[in-house]
Write a protein that holds these residues in place. Structure first.
Motif, short mmCIF file in Angstrom:
data_model
loop_
_atom_site.label_atom_id
_atom_site.label_comp_id
_atom_site.label_asym_id
_atom_site.label_seq_id
_atom_site.Cartn_x
_atom_site.Cartn_y
_atom_site.Cartn_z
N LEU A 14 -3.12 -3.29 13.33
CA LEU A 14 -1.93 -2.73 13.98
C LEU A 14 -1.65 -1.29 13.53
O LEU A 14 -1.34 -0.43 14.36
CB LEU A 14 -0.73 -3.63 13.72
CG LEU A 14 -0.80 -5.01 14.39
CD1 LEU A 14 0.45 -5.82 14.07
CD2 LEU A 14 -0.96 -4.87 15.90
N ASN A 68 -2.20 -2.58 21.04
CA ASN A 68 -2.94 -3.67 20.41
C ASN A 68 -4.16 -3.99 21.25
O ASN A 68 -4.34 -3.45 22.34
CB ASN A 68 -2.06 -4.92 20.23
CG ASN A 68 -1.39 -5.33 21.53
OD1 ASN A 68 -2.06 -5.73 22.49
ND2 ASN A 68 -0.06 -5.23 21.59
N SER A 253 -6.12 -8.58 17.25
CA SER A 253 -5.32 -7.47 16.75
C SER A 253 -4.13 -7.93 15.95
O SER A 253 -3.60 -7.19 15.14
CB SER A 253 -4.83 -6.61 17.92
OG SER A 253 -3.87 -7.33 18.68
N GLU A 254 -3.68 -9.16 16.18
CA GLU A 254 -2.54 -9.67 15.44
C GLU A 254 -2.93 -10.22 14.08
O GLU A 254 -2.10 -10.60 13.29
CB GLU A 254 -1.84 -10.77 16.24
CG GLU A 254 -1.20 -10.26 17.52
CD GLU A 254 -0.49 -11.37 18.27
OE1 GLU A 254 -0.57 -12.52 17.81
OE2 GLU A 254 0.15 -11.07 19.28
#
Length: 408
Positions: A14, A68, A253-254
């Motif tokens: 991030l 993201n 992406s998280e």
């Protein structure tokens, strides 16, 4: 006490996406500034103005796309790279020959690197290499020959994007490994808590049924035998058990997602430890306590009292019903010390290690495990023929200590 589920999300990507967003805006302004400062070097400034207008609108309109990996779709990446390549190919047609000869920047300038970096963050080093190749070819076509500065810039973009893509892949693997480690730690801590509770209740009852059944005989003996078998099976279950599969976000992406079950904060405030230990006092158990209250956080007080109860259970089981025990409570400046002493026969050397190997968790979990979770400890001193002494220590800020341990 009700528990709550805590969700921890870990991601090093991030910040990289946020940095890419800022990079695209800054390099867009930089490219426009270069055009404005060298306006006289452009043969067809109208073409440049149209291209920069498209570049600015596209960059600003697609800022949410580079937040993201999910928003940054393949179609967006393809169009973004096409805009960069178009600007590079248009450069010889829009600028003077002198501009190209002296190695002047292309129309998108270093904005092109942002498009390549988006590929790297989205798909790793392979995607970065795939995007860098047409950019390298377009730069060579724009210059007309492989000049030193052009080759240098091409290699720089190639190496940098592939390196960043590789770092992203390594970071994702590290996040998954860390998530797995945290999940195992949380599951182990919860399993130890359950093992203590089961030992203090179910296992004690099964052991008692087994002993009494053997004494009574008859059908009770068979019942005792079955209780003994269930005790062995239950000990094996609580000392082993399965660990949950780590929960990893589908959106890379998280980052990795870890869910742990934790005790909620107790709003009732501190508890006087003396009130929890008084029920243990009796004809054969003496309690010596300070004259003033001994406050501890609620969770710590209950866990310490349960550890004292487990120590007294061991006295009754191993020293006999006629053994005497003494409980001494000491309120030290930084910690609470509770000593449980008996006049039994003591513990033979090596017996504790043998019991733990057999799955008997009285000392390992019901006593030491409880205090370890609170940042404290237990020390057991036993001399054959001279009884046993268990010293339990818990820091006064036990709840804060446990919270720090969980965050590490």
């Amino acid at each position: 006490m009700p528990k709550r589920e805590r969700v921890m999300r870990m991601s090093v990507e991030l910040p990289l996406w946020r940095a890419l967003t800022a990079y695209r805006v800054l390099t867009m302004l930089y490219a426009v500034g270069l055009f404005a400062s060298a306006y006289h070097e452009y043969d067809r400034p109208v073409v440049c103005i149209v291209y920069y207008a498209v570049l600015c609108v596209w960059t600003l309109a697609t800022l949410p796309r580079v937040q993201n990996a999910v928003a940054c779709t393949k179609r967006f990446l393809a169009v973004d790279l096409a805009i960069a390549l178009t600007g590079i190919v248009l450069t010889p047609w829009a600028v003077t020959d002198h501009h190209i000869a002296r190695g002047g920047p292309t129309l998108p300038s270093i904005w092109t690197a942002g498009s390549v970096l988006a590929f790297a963050l989205k798909g790793g080093w392979r995607w970065a290499a795939l995007a860098s190749t047409p950019v390298a070819a377009a730069n060579l076509i724009e210059r007309g020959h492989p000049a030193r500065d052009t080759v240098h810039n091409v290699i720089l973009v190639w190496v940098a994007s592939i390196a960043i893509g590789y770092v992203v892949e390594v970071a994702r693997a590290s996040e998954r490994t860390l998530a797995r480690a945290l999940e195992i730690e949380a599951a182990t801590r919860e399993r130890e808590r359950l093992a203590r509770d089961i030992h203090d209740s179910v296992l004690q009852v099964l052991a008692m049924v087994q002993r009494r059944g053997a004494v009574i005989g008859g059908e009770a003996a068979e019942l005792g035998r079955m209780a003994g078998e269930q005790e062995v099976a239950l000990r094996a279950l609580v000392s082993g058990g399965l660990l949950p599969v780590p929960r990893v976000s589908q959106d890379a992406s998280e980052g990795a997602v870890v869910r742990t079950v934790e005790e909620p904060d107790d709003p009732t405030g501190p508890v006087d430890l003396r009130t929890l230990l008084v029920p243990y006092a009796g004809a054969r158990v003496s309690l010596a306590e300070p004259g003033a209250p001994v406050p501890l956080p609620s969770v710590a007080a209950w866990e310490l009292a349960a550890a004292v109860g487990a120590a007294l259970d061991n006295v009754r089981r191993h020293a006999g019903e006629d053994a005497r025990a003494w409980i001494l409570v000491e309120d030290e400046p930084d910690e609470i010390v509770v000593t449980v002493r008996d006049d039994g026969p003591g513990i033979p050397e090596g017996r504790l290690a043998q019991a733990e190997g057999e799955g008997r968790l009285g000392v390992a979990q019901s006593i030491r495990g409880r205090l370890r979770d609170l940042g404290g400890g237990a020390e057991l001193i036993s001399v054959p023929g001279q009884g046993t002494e268990v010293e339990l220590k818990v820091p006064k800020d036990a709840t804060k200590t446990r919270g720090k341990a969980e965050q590490r």
